[in-house]
Design an enzyme around this catalytic site. Structure first.
Site, PDB file in Angstrom:
ATOM      1  N   ASN A 134       0.776  -1.485  -0.568  1.00  0.00           N
ATOM      2  CA  ASN A 134       0.349   0.001  -0.082  1.00  0.00           C
ATOM      3  C   ASN A 134       0.747   0.979   0.297  1.00  0.00           C
ATOM      4  O   ASN A 134       0.304   2.211   0.103  1.00  0.00           O
ATOM      5  CB  ASN A 134      -1.195   0.476   1.160  1.00  0.00           C
ATOM      6  CG  ASN A 134      -0.056  -0.099   2.381  1.00  0.00           C
ATOM      7  OD1 ASN A 134       1.346  -0.078   2.545  1.00  0.00           O
ATOM      8  ND2 ASN A 134      -1.092  -0.153   3.777  1.00  0.00           N
ATOM      9  N   HIS A 136       3.485   1.976   1.982  1.00  0.00           N
ATOM     10  CA  HIS A 136       4.028   2.196   3.312  1.00  0.00           C
ATOM     11  C   HIS A 136       5.739   2.180   3.513  1.00  0.00           C
ATOM     12  O   HIS A 136       5.953   1.793   3.094  1.00  0.00           O
ATOM     13  CB  HIS A 136       3.367   1.407   4.433  1.00  0.00           C
ATOM     14  CG  HIS A 136       3.387   0.179   4.983  1.00  0.00           C
ATOM     15  ND1 HIS A 136       2.747  -1.204   4.616  1.00  0.00           N
ATOM     16  CD2 HIS A 136       5.483  -0.172   5.269  1.00  0.00           C
ATOM     17  CE1 HIS A 136       3.719  -1.544   5.340  1.00  0.00           C
ATOM     18  NE2 HIS A 136       4.537  -1.961   4.875  1.00  0.00           N
ATOM     19  N   GLU A 141       2.145   3.601   7.164  1.00  0.00           N
ATOM     20  CA  GLU A 141       0.892   4.041   6.823  1.00  0.00           C
ATOM     21  C   GLU A 141      -0.295   4.708   5.932  1.00  0.00           C
ATOM     22  O   GLU A 141       0.133   5.777   6.240  1.00  0.00           O
ATOM     23  CB  GLU A 141      -0.225   3.110   7.180  1.00  0.00           C
ATOM     24  CG  GLU A 141      -0.042   2.205   8.381  1.00  0.00           C
ATOM     25  CD  GLU A 141       0.018   0.430   7.261  1.00  0.00           C
ATOM     26  OE1 GLU A 141       0.153   0.675   6.522  1.00  0.00           O
ATOM     27  OE2 GLU A 141       0.191  -0.798   7.966  1.00  0.00           O
TER      28      GLU A 141
END
Ligand code: GLP
Length: 239
Positions: A134, A136, A141
């Site tokens: 994603n 990160h 995050e």
């Protein structure tokens, strides 16, 4: 941002290790930033080989790791401290290694202490990064804002799913972690990001070609003046 695409992981490991080796040969008391995950393992094997071949001496090097799971003591086999000992530190002559504590009673104080320890040692010369599916970096995050300092983060479901492979069961994966912040990472004088495999292609595309957006944390790296991105063909396949 300099982007290099390689045929395979072994070539990437040699290229990444060469960046660390040339830094340490020039500056024997260099401060290096290190990462966990499967991606850096081949680079660490190369750094070990360079030590065994007496090309690089780590005696005066300091290292800071990006992150640690909250609740896992250094003795826990899945702690990032244990990972670093096993994958690198136990095989070279580095003495001064830092991984945030995931078991400090006061985690906020631990975050502050960690940022200060980096400053006290003059800042990070070269930071190694992997990337999550994603986007990160460390454990920063996707978020509404880029969080600057070392902080306690809630892991997303996708990260928990990705990392459960290292645990006996999903419910053993910690839900929170201590992570260097985006600001702590961006203060490094140079950064090398490695991505391997098709699973990282979308995150790499959005990092390099999408908007600079805290929902894609790695995209902030485009604002850094000295970032090298090392990709295999699969990770580069959507560029
Ligand atoms: C973890 C680490 C990150 C790492 C990521 C990707 O979440 N905190 O630093 O980049 O995993 O891991 P892998 O290299 O195994 O894909």
């Amino acid at each position: 941002m300099q982007i290099h695409v390689y045929q395979n992981e072994a070539e990437i490991a040699r290229a990444a290790a060469a960046l660390f080796a040339s830094l340490i040969i020039k500056k024997p008391d260099a401060v290096i930033g290190l990462a966990t995950g499967s991606t850096p393992i081949s680079t660490y094997q190369e750094l070990i080989r360079l030590y065994k071949d007496k090309v690089v001496d780590y005696a005066r090097v300091t290292s800071f790791n990006l992150d640690e799971y909250v609740g896992l003591p250094p003795t826990h086999t899945q702690s990032y401290r244990a990972f670093m000992q096993e994958q690198l530190f136990d095989h070279i002559n580095i003495q001064d290694t830092h991984v945030p504590s995931g078991i400090a009673k006061d985690l906020a104080a631990e975050c502050k202490r960690y940022d200060q320890a980096i400053v006290d040692r003059g800042g990070i010369d070269l930071q190694l990064l992997g990337i999550g599916h994603n986007g990160h970096i460390g454990f920063n995050e996707p978020n509404d804002v880029f969080v600057y300092n070392t902080n306690v983060v809630d892991l997303t479901e996708s990260t928990i799913q990705a990392n459960k492979r290292n645990f006996d069961s999903e419910d053993q994966v910690p839900r929170t972690a201590v992570s260097m912040g985006i600001g702590s990472i961006m203060q490094a004088r140079a950064i090398v990001l490695i991505a391997l495999g098709k699973g990282k292609a979308e995150a790499i595309k959005r990092t390099i070609k999408g908007e600079i957006d805290p929902q894609m944390p790695a995209s902030i790296l485009r604002c850094h003046h000295n970032v090298t991105v090392l990709l295999d063909k699969e990770a580069a396949s959507l560029l």
